[in-house]
Design an enzyme around this catalytic site. Structure first.
Site: not given
Length: 363
Positions: A45, A47, A70, A79, A165, A202, A293, A299
């Site tokens: 973590h 901390e 936590c 932590c 593109w 990439r 798309g 939706s």
């Protein structure tokens, strides 16, 4: 705290299933002695990373943490206890942790040990970084960012649908950076069949940060030789289908490297998007980038499942014979206030982008 938030951003899309947290430690004489963030895969973590860097300088120091430390024991110790044992005198916290295992317990443990506490510093900036984790914990689904690249008039392709593109190379590298900061990527079979995308990062240096791919394919039409399967062992592919899909097609896709998971259908006969989102959240994915798309975008918008929109745009004009970025929404009227508000914007050469967010009090 701004230093801690900047550190947390280094963990975006890389810390799942744990939140991307940052921690900065200021020594008792006012020197910045340590900065840490949640490590790859969620451990160690933030901390404990910062405490290890600070060493003895943590004694009497102030720790700035973007999320409440936590207070439970998982694969690592709490932590909150680590901060106390290191001799931290003051802890400044940007936001409380809504996780049931924490949710005030970390603050209480620190206070009981005599640590001075301040809460709420740069809370909104910290929330922006941890929004995915907060969505998964409070709504049992990932934070959904709908990404689109369009012409000036809102088209994603010419009428023939052939891949071209629209935005330039620098903007595309920026999009790959956003992929690297996402836990998962969602698309649909139409995009797979039209473009045969890899859906990976990439940009040099980000290859290992490619998000897990999730594909909506009700009838399992994904070709077993699709390019994304070349990286399935390292990155992962999950295909959501109907419960009555062809078992032979499922076997072929599993042999290609995909996990195939069936979900129920909604009243329109489409895959249940709410069930898909719940299934994605169960894998530990907190931030989900949607690249598809206009039908998929529409939706998700109709069902109120879009939290952010990353809209990249070129100066090209395509015209009404092009393919629009968002499908039909059956919008009968415009509300007094737009559903999304701009929270970021920028430009790369002739291309520009805006990042919008749906405020918490708007559906």
């Amino acid at each position: 705290m701004q230093v801690a938030i900047a550190a947390a951003r280094c963990a975006e899309g890389r810390s799942g299933p744990n939140p991307p947290v940052g921690c900065a430690i200021i020594s008792s004489d006012g020197q910045l002695v340590a900065v840490g963030h949640t490590a790859l895969g969620g451990r160690p973590h933030a901390e404990t990373e910062a405490l290890a860097m600070a060493g003895e300088a943590a004694q009497g120091a102030t720790a700035y943490v973007t999320l409440e430390p936590c207070a439970h024991t998982g694969q690592t110790g709490p932590c909150a206890d680590a901060l106390v044992e290191a001799g931290i005198a003051r802890v400044v916290i940007a936001a409380r942790d809504p996780d049931d295992r924490v949710n005030g317990r970390g603050i209480e443990r620190l206070a009981d040990s005599g640590v001075d506490i301040q809460i709420g510093v740069e809370a909104e900036a910290a929330r922006q970084v941890m929004a995915g984790f907060l969505a998964r914990v409070t709504m049992s689904r990932p934070l959904v960012t709908l990404k689109t690249a369009t012409s000036l008039d809102g088209m994603i392709a010419l009428g023939d649908g052939a891949k071209r593109w629209i935005t330039g190379a620098v903007m595309r590298r920026y999009v790959h950076l956003q992929r690297s900061r996402s836990d998962g990527l969602l698309s649909a079979i139409g995009t797979v069949l039209a473009d045969d995308p890899e859906f990976t990062c990439r940009t040099p240096g980000l290859e290992a940060d490619s998000p897990h791919r999730f594909i909506l394919d009700a009838n399992l039409r994904t070709p077993a030789d699709a390019r994304m399967f070349a990286t399935a062992p390292e990155v992962g592919v999950t295909i959501f289908c109907r419960e009555d899909c062809d078992p032979k097609a499922a076997v072929a896709l599993r042999e290609a490297g995909a996990e195939v998971q069936s979900v129920s259908q909604d009243e329109t006969g489409r895959l249940s998007l709410s069930e898909v989102m719940a299934a994605i959240a169960e894998t530990g994915v907190a931030s989900l980038l949607v690249e598809g798309g206009g039908k998929l975008g529409a939706s998700l918008l109709r069902e109120g499942l879009v939290d952010r929109i990353l809209w990249t745009r070129s100066a090209h004009l395509i015209g009404s014979d092009g393919i629009p970025a968002i499908g039909a929404l059956a919008t009968g009227d415009l509300p007094d206030e737009p559903a999304f508000q701009v929270i970021g914007e920028g430009r790369f050469g002739r291309d520009e982008f805006i990042l919008l967010e749906r405020p918490a009090d708007i559906g």
